[in-house]
Design a protein around this motif. Structure first.
Motif, PDB file in Angstrom:
ATOM      1  N   ALA A  91       0.837  -1.210   0.000  1.00  0.00           N
ATOM      2  CA  ALA A  91       0.000   0.000   0.000  1.00  0.00           C
ATOM      3  C   ALA A  91       0.872   1.261   0.000  1.00  0.00           C
ATOM      4  CB  ALA A  91      -0.926   0.002   1.207  1.00  0.00           C
ATOM      5  N   ALA A  92       1.960   1.224   0.779  1.00  0.00           N
ATOM      6  CA  ALA A  92       2.881   2.364   0.832  1.00  0.00           C
ATOM      7  C   ALA A  92       3.534   2.573  -0.539  1.00  0.00           C
ATOM      8  CB  ALA A  92       3.951   2.127   1.892  1.00  0.00           C
ATOM      9  N   TYR A 150      18.243  15.628   2.264  1.00  0.00           N
ATOM     10  CA  TYR A 150      17.724  14.294   2.591  1.00  0.00           C
ATOM     11  C   TYR A 150      16.775  14.330   3.783  1.00  0.00           C
ATOM     12  CZ  TYR A 150      20.599  11.838  -0.784  1.00  0.00           C
ATOM     13  OH  TYR A 150      21.141  11.370  -1.950  1.00  0.00           O
ATOM     14  N   VAL A 151      17.048  15.210   4.732  1.00  0.00           N
ATOM     15  CA  VAL A 151      16.132  15.370   5.870  1.00  0.00           C
ATOM     16  C   VAL A 151      14.759  15.816   5.370  1.00  0.00           C
ATOM     17  CG1 VAL A 151      15.647  16.753   7.930  1.00  0.00           C
ATOM     18  CG2 VAL A 151      17.942  15.833   7.563  1.00  0.00           C
ATOM     19  N   ILE A 152      14.747  16.791   4.459  1.00  0.00           N
ATOM     20  CA  ILE A 152      13.491  17.276   3.888  1.00  0.00           C
ATOM     21  C   ILE A 152      12.817  16.177   3.066  1.00  0.00           C
ATOM     22  CG2 ILE A 152      12.479  18.928   2.257  1.00  0.00           C
ATOM     23  CD1 ILE A 152      14.680  20.914   3.108  1.00  0.00           C
ATOM     24  N   PHE A 153      13.599  15.427   2.316  1.00  0.00           N
ATOM     25  CA  PHE A 153      13.064  14.333   1.509  1.00  0.00           C
ATOM     26  C   PHE A 153      12.381  13.297   2.399  1.00  0.00           C
ATOM     27  CE2 PHE A 153      13.904  10.625  -1.484  1.00  0.00           C
ATOM     28  CZ  PHE A 153      12.979  11.030  -2.432  1.00  0.00           C
ATOM     29  N   HIS A 154      13.040  12.946   3.489  1.00  0.00           N
ATOM     30  CA  HIS A 154      12.478  11.984   4.448  1.00  0.00           C
ATOM     31  C   HIS A 154      11.176  12.517   5.040  1.00  0.00           C
ATOM     32  CE1 HIS A 154      13.293   9.188   8.150  1.00  0.00           C
ATOM     33  NE2 HIS A 154      12.201   8.861   7.472  1.00  0.00           N
ATOM     34  N   LYS A 155      11.186  13.790   5.378  1.00  0.00           N
ATOM     35  CA  LYS A 155      10.006  14.423   5.973  1.00  0.00           C
ATOM     36  C   LYS A 155       8.822  14.413   5.007  1.00  0.00           C
ATOM     37  CE  LYS A 155       8.395  18.926   7.666  1.00  0.00           C
ATOM     38  NZ  LYS A 155       8.756  20.363   7.833  1.00  0.00           N
ATOM     39  N   VAL A 156       9.050  14.758   3.753  1.00  0.00           N
ATOM     40  CA  VAL A 156       7.975  14.814   2.752  1.00  0.00           C
ATOM     41  C   VAL A 156       7.411  13.418   2.491  1.00  0.00           C
ATOM     42  CG1 VAL A 156       7.450  15.306   0.328  1.00  0.00           C
ATOM     43  CG2 VAL A 156       8.852  16.897   1.638  1.00  0.00           C
ATOM     44  N   LEU A 157       8.291  12.413   2.395  1.00  0.00           N
ATOM     45  CA  LEU A 157       7.826  11.043   2.181  1.00  0.00           C
ATOM     46  C   LEU A 157       6.986  10.563   3.360  1.00  0.00           C
ATOM     47  CD1 LEU A 157      10.965   9.249   0.664  1.00  0.00           C
ATOM     48  CD2 LEU A 157       8.935  10.050  -0.519  1.00  0.00           C
ATOM     49  N   THR A 158       7.457  10.839   4.562  1.00  0.00           N
ATOM     50  CA  THR A 158       6.736  10.416   5.766  1.00  0.00           C
ATOM     51  C   THR A 158       5.353  11.066   5.837  1.00  0.00           C
ATOM     52  OG1 THR A 158       8.802  10.101   6.975  1.00  0.00           O
ATOM     53  CG2 THR A 158       6.800  10.325   8.289  1.00  0.00           C
ATOM     54  N   GLU A 159       5.302  12.382   5.574  1.00  0.00           N
ATOM     55  CA  GLU A 159       4.019  13.097   5.619  1.00  0.00           C
ATOM     56  C   GLU A 159       3.042  12.554   4.575  1.00  0.00           C
ATOM     57  OE1 GLU A 159       5.159  17.146   5.084  1.00  0.00           O
ATOM     58  OE2 GLU A 159       5.564  17.484   7.223  1.00  0.00           O
ATOM     59  N   THR A 160       3.537  12.246   3.403  1.00  0.00           N
ATOM     60  CA  THR A 160       2.683  11.702   2.341  1.00  0.00           C
ATOM     61  C   THR A 160       2.100  10.356   2.743  1.00  0.00           C
ATOM     62  OG1 THR A 160       4.001  12.827   0.636  1.00  0.00           O
ATOM     63  CG2 THR A 160       2.604  10.999  -0.085  1.00  0.00           C
ATOM     64  N   LEU A 161       2.925   9.506   3.309  1.00  0.00           N
ATOM     65  CA  LEU A 161       2.472   8.175   3.731  1.00  0.00           C
ATOM     66  C   LEU A 161       1.482   8.267   4.892  1.00  0.00           C
ATOM     67  CD1 LEU A 161       5.915   6.313   3.508  1.00  0.00           C
ATOM     68  CD2 LEU A 161       3.970   6.061   1.944  1.00  0.00           C
ATOM     69  N   ASN A 193      -2.658   7.293   5.273  1.00  0.00           N
ATOM     70  CA  ASN A 193      -2.913   6.183   6.208  1.00  0.00           C
ATOM     71  C   ASN A 193      -2.223   4.868   5.819  1.00  0.00           C
ATOM     72  OD1 ASN A 193      -4.743   7.800   7.812  1.00  0.00           O
ATOM     73  ND2 ASN A 193      -6.278   7.502   6.192  1.00  0.00           N
ATOM     74  N   VAL A 194      -1.009   4.957   5.280  1.00  0.00           N
ATOM     75  CA  VAL A 194      -0.284   3.735   4.930  1.00  0.00           C
ATOM     76  C   VAL A 194       1.073   3.677   5.646  1.00  0.00           C
ATOM     77  CG1 VAL A 194      -1.391   3.430   2.688  1.00  0.00           C
ATOM     78  CG2 VAL A 194       0.666   4.860   2.854  1.00  0.00           C
ATOM     79  N   TYR A 195       1.275   4.599   6.565  1.00  0.00           N
ATOM     80  CA  TYR A 195       2.538   4.604   7.316  1.00  0.00           C
ATOM     81  C   TYR A 195       2.450   3.608   8.463  1.00  0.00           C
ATOM     82  CZ  TYR A 195       6.763   6.431   9.567  1.00  0.00           C
ATOM     83  OH  TYR A 195       8.021   6.559  10.102  1.00  0.00           O
ATOM     84  N   SER A 196       3.443   2.731   8.547  1.00  0.00           N
ATOM     85  CA  SER A 196       3.485   1.736   9.615  1.00  0.00           C
ATOM     86  C   SER A 196       4.884   1.712  10.219  1.00  0.00           C
ATOM     87  CB  SER A 196       3.154   0.349   9.049  1.00  0.00           C
ATOM     88  OG  SER A 196       4.142  -0.059   8.116  1.00  0.00           O
TER      89      SER A 196
END
Length: 380
Positions: A3-4, A97-108, A112-115
């Protein structure tokens, strides 16, 4: 984790847009690059993360995954690219990369697919990618410094050797005319060496995307190129000719840098020319532009190498082409100097017509004073 993966693929364009907006807001150096150059390899990283999520479920197997390897390779290339992007620092690479990680996490999370499993995998992958990119960036800067210093040191060695030779052959019994000529050659070579010392010291402090510092002043460029021609006829066994369609070209140039790049091209022309062949220098003036051509007959530069020969660090990893090994950093500096004068450098090489390097320069592109050149030639 499927799903992610699906969400990352579905929102990939939005993710990159959000990342780009935040990076431009928080990282000053990013505003100099085009959108394509700024994103560089990150869209590929995003796609490979999504593919990796869809194909495996065990964290212990992550380093064995094909896409993980591609992510690390892309991160290596990303760091290397940033080393030739003006004004970037190690801190800014990490911030990307910190910003990239943040944007990916927020999107997930928003979908509702972040686990826990997704979070751990994402964190481990991006932290490793961050370290790889940072290391590549630092190593590339060090490599640039070493190449610049090596090239400058080599250029200084030649005039010092000439001056040493002149002093060694002077004899008390020499007639006045010979002594005056030897003195002239020796002083000219020592002055050239002193002009290059500042550049050698300057190279130690090179930052991302930077080359040598140029010192612009109003000069007659014809005199400078003729100076190179006269010296070439004294040094090389090959016959060297010089054709110029203008008596003088008054403009704002760095005379030391121009002499160096033309000397570089003439030296390479001799090095790669057929035995006893003629090296041709030609200078043409059209309106506010000057072109300087150096031609030789010999083994041509193959097509693949022609597209890479002026680039340094842009290709991610060093080329294995034997045709490029002998050219080193010299042609990167040739292009850097040409572009700093509002021009460029072109290459034509074939078995039938030989090899011609053509430098174009604008006569009044700059104002007198010192300017640091840039090595950021392409938008990869």
């Amino acid at each position: 984790m499927y799903a992610a993966s699906k969400i990352l693929k579905l929102h990939s364009a939005e993710i990159m847009q959000n990342w780009e907006a935040q990076v431009k807001k928080e990282i000053p150096a990013s505003n100099i690059s085009s959108n394509k150059a700024l994103r560089n390899r990150l869209p590929e990283v995003l796609n490979d993360i999504a593919e990796m999520f869809s194909e495996y479920n065990e964290l212990l197997e992550i380093e064995k995954h094909e896409k993980y390897g591609k992510i690390i390779k892309s991160s290596f290339d990303h760091g290397r690219n940033r080393a030739i992007s003006t004004h970037y620092t190690l801190k800014q690479i990490l911030k990307e990369y910190v910003i990239f990680h943040k944007v990916l996490t927020e999107t997930l999370e928003n979908n509702n697919v972040y686990s826990k499993e997704v979070g751990i995998t994402l964190k481990y992958t991006l932290e490793t990618a961050m370290l790889t990119s940072a290391s590549s960036f630092s190593d590339s800067l060090q490599e640039m410094r070493e190449k610049l210093i090596g090239t400058l040191a080599h250029d200084i060695r030649n005039p010092i050797s000439t001056a040493y030779f002149v002093l060694d052959v002077i004899n008390a019994s020499d007639d006045k005319a010979r002594l005056e000529n030897l003195k002239k050659i020796g002083l000219r070579s020592l002055k050239k060496s002193l002009d290059l010392v500042d550049g050698l010291l300057d190279a130690i402090s090179v930052k991302a995307g930077e080359g040598i510092t140029l010192n612009f002043s109003e000069i007659d460029l014809v005199k400078e190129i003729n100076w190179v021609y006269q010296e070439a006829t004294e040094i090389f066994n090959n016959k060297v000719t010089f054709d110029c369609n203008c008596e003088e070209v008054i403009g704002v140039f760095d005379p030391t840098a121009i002499r160096r790049v033309v000397e570089n091209l003439v030296t390479n022309a001799v090095k790669y020319s057929a035995r006893n062949s003629v090296i041709t220098m030609k200078m043409e003036c059209i309106d506010d532009e000057v072109t300087i051509k150096v031609h030789n007959i010999g083994k041509p530069i193959d097509k693949d190498s022609q597209s890479q020969i002026f680039e340094f660090l842009n290709r991610g990893v060093r080329s294995n082409s034997t045709d490029l090994e002998g050219w080193g950093m010299g042609l990167t500096l040739v292009k850097s100097v040409a572009m700093a004068h509002g021009g460029n450098v072109d290459l034509e090489s074939s078995e039938e017509n030989g090899t011609t390097f053509c430098i174009s320069l604008k006569t009044n592109f700059n104002k007198p004073g010192k300017v640091r050149t840039e090595l950021n030639f392409s938008e990869n």
